[in-house]
Design an enzyme around this catalytic site. Structure first.
Site, PDB file in Angstrom:
ATOM      1  N   ASP A   1       0.885  -1.156   0.000  1.00 25.53           N
ATOM      2  CA  ASP A   1       0.000   0.000   0.000  1.00 25.53           C
ATOM      3  C   ASP A   1       0.930   1.215   0.000  1.00 25.53           C
ATOM      4  O   ASP A   1       2.146   1.081   0.185  1.00 25.53           O
ATOM      5  CB  ASP A   1      -0.888  -0.033   1.251  1.00 25.53           C
ATOM      6  CG  ASP A   1      -1.724   1.222   1.414  1.00 25.53           C
ATOM      7  OD1 ASP A   1      -2.227   1.726   0.393  1.00 25.53           O
ATOM      8  OD2 ASP A   1      -1.858   1.706   2.550  1.00 25.53           O
TER       9      ASP A   1
ATOM     10  N   ASP B   1      -0.075   5.120   1.077  1.00 26.28           N
ATOM     11  CA  ASP B   1      -0.303   6.049   2.187  1.00 26.28           C
ATOM     12  C   ASP B   1      -0.212   5.330   3.529  1.00 26.28           C
ATOM     13  O   ASP B   1      -0.829   4.273   3.725  1.00 26.28           O
ATOM     14  CB  ASP B   1      -1.680   6.701   2.060  1.00 26.28           C
ATOM     15  CG  ASP B   1      -1.766   7.647   0.867  1.00 26.28           C
ATOM     16  OD1 ASP B   1      -0.715   8.105   0.395  1.00 26.28           O
ATOM     17  OD2 ASP B   1      -2.894   7.927   0.411  1.00 26.28           O
TER      18      ASP B   1
ATOM     19  N   ASP C   1      -3.183  12.559   0.190  1.00 24.23           N
ATOM     20  CA  ASP C   1      -4.275  13.495  -0.108  1.00 24.23           C
ATOM     21  C   ASP C   1      -4.377  14.557   0.972  1.00 24.23           C
ATOM     22  O   ASP C   1      -4.414  15.764   0.688  1.00 24.23           O
ATOM     23  CB  ASP C   1      -5.607  12.745  -0.217  1.00 24.23           C
ATOM     24  CG  ASP C   1      -5.689  11.861  -1.447  1.00 24.23           C
ATOM     25  OD1 ASP C   1      -4.880  12.042  -2.381  1.00 24.23           O
ATOM     26  OD2 ASP C   1      -6.574  10.980  -1.486  1.00 24.23           O
TER      27      ASP C   1
ATOM     28  N   ASP D   1      -4.975   3.501  -3.024  1.00 26.40           N
ATOM     29  CA  ASP D   1      -6.148   4.323  -3.299  1.00 26.40           C
ATOM     30  C   ASP D   1      -5.793   5.802  -3.290  1.00 26.40           C
ATOM     31  O   ASP D   1      -6.658   6.656  -3.095  1.00 26.40           O
ATOM     32  CB  ASP D   1      -7.256   4.019  -2.276  1.00 26.40           C
ATOM     33  CG  ASP D   1      -8.608   4.616  -2.678  1.00 26.40           C
ATOM     34  OD1 ASP D   1      -8.769   4.944  -3.868  1.00 26.40           O
ATOM     35  OD2 ASP D   1      -9.487   4.758  -1.810  1.00 26.40           O
TER      36      ASP D   1
ATOM     37  N   ASP E   1      -2.304  -0.710   5.699  1.00 25.02           N
ATOM     38  CA  ASP E   1      -2.741  -0.145   6.978  1.00 25.02           C
ATOM     39  C   ASP E   1      -4.243   0.117   7.044  1.00 25.02           C
ATOM     40  O   ASP E   1      -4.847   0.040   8.098  1.00 25.02           O
ATOM     41  CB  ASP E   1      -2.005   1.180   7.243  1.00 25.02           C
ATOM     42  CG  ASP E   1      -2.504   2.272   6.303  1.00 25.02           C
ATOM     43  OD1 ASP E   1      -3.314   3.108   6.725  1.00 25.02           O
ATOM     44  OD2 ASP E   1      -2.094   2.269   5.128  1.00 25.02           O
TER      45      ASP E   1
END
Length: 288
Positions: A12, A14, A23, A98, A183
């Site tokens: 992942d 972030d 973001d 994402d 996470d």
């Protein structure tokens, strides 16, 4: 080039590779937090980020300013060495996130680690003809749903579907083992897709760890939690070492078995190599 092994490490981004949400970092650093929080209840996150990029452009914020903010993003000092070590040991590295492609590519290029990743899966991000950063959904939910029933998957991206696609492509290359690090709640669905020979590394006390902890028996993969960049490096290197060691033992065992088979065949052949000597027939005298 590194000497390839049979391990695929999926990160992942972030709060896993970097220590914050990219973001939120950009919005906060450029001073648009209040507007973001005001609009958040009214639309999906991915749609909101696209809207916020338009707001940034309308307020005179340039792409270069966004890039400068991204180059200052916090990252634990042991994460980059962990990524480099995994690559040098022969692992294939991928990102499933994402966030968005523009943010991720800007950051990994700045950190000097872009060459280590064979694939980045994230929401498309591109600069349009007006100089505005546009962010689109990975799965275009305005056309149709991605079809995943897990409430932990946002409408714009089901990481579980991404992992299934990766698994199918890897199956064509032979036996592969996957290590998945994440996470957030969105990392729960892909964790459920992993097999018994795989490993999942949930960040302790973060949403995915809490979801897994509710019923660990639903996860087929071995679970190895981590807390920060230092433990990420230590645990990841430990898992890779375990897998490589097991594969070496398996190779030695197969080699020993093959040697024994060859020796058995050689003994069998040699046992019948020399001609068999039969006793001479006795003459029987003819009576007159």
């Amino acid at each position: 080039m590194n000497n390839k092994n049979n391990i695929v490490v999926v990160f992942d981004f972030d709060k896993t590779i970097i220590d914050v949400d990219s973001d939120n970092w950009v919005i906060d650093e450029l001073g648009f937090t209040d507007l973001f929080n005001q609009l958040l209840p009214t639309m999906p996150w991915n749609t909101l980020m696209d809207r916020m990029m338009k707001e940034l452009h309308d307020q005179g914020k340039t792409i270069e300013e966004i890039k400068q903010v991204l180059t200052r993003i916090p990252i634990h000092p042991r994460v980059i060495p962990a990524i480099k070590s995994a690559y040098d040991l022969g692992c294939e590295l991928r990102i499933v996130s994402d966030a968005n492609m523009f943010f991720i590519e800007t950051i990994v290029e700045h950190l000097g680690i872009s060459e280590f990743f064979s694939e980045i899966n994230s929401n498309p991000g591109f600069v349009d003809e007006h100089g505005t950063l546009r962010i689109s959904p990975y799965h275009d939910f305005t056309e149709s749903s991605h079809g995943c029933s897990h409430c932990t998957c946002p409408p714009n991206m089901c990481k579980g579907l991404v992992i299934e696609r990766i698994q199918k492509s890897l199956a064509k290359e032979g036996k592969k083992k996957m290590i998945y690090l994440g996470d957030g709640a969105g990392d729960y669905c892909p964790s459920l897709k992993l097999n018994t020979e795989d490993y999942v590394m949930p960040r302790k006390n973060f949403p995915v760890w809490k979801l897994i902890s509710q019923n660990p028996m639903l996860i087929e993969a071995a679970i190895r939690e981590w807390t920060d960049g230092e433990s990420l490096e230590m645990i990841l290197m430990g898992i890779i070492g375990e897998i490589v060691s097991e594969e070496e033992k398996e190779k030695m065992l197969n080699s020993t078995e093959n040697t024994c088979k060859m020796q058995t065949m050689t003994v069998g052949i040699n046992a019948h190599h020399e001609p068999i000597k039969l006793p001479c027939a006795l003459r029987v005298s003819q009576s007159s």
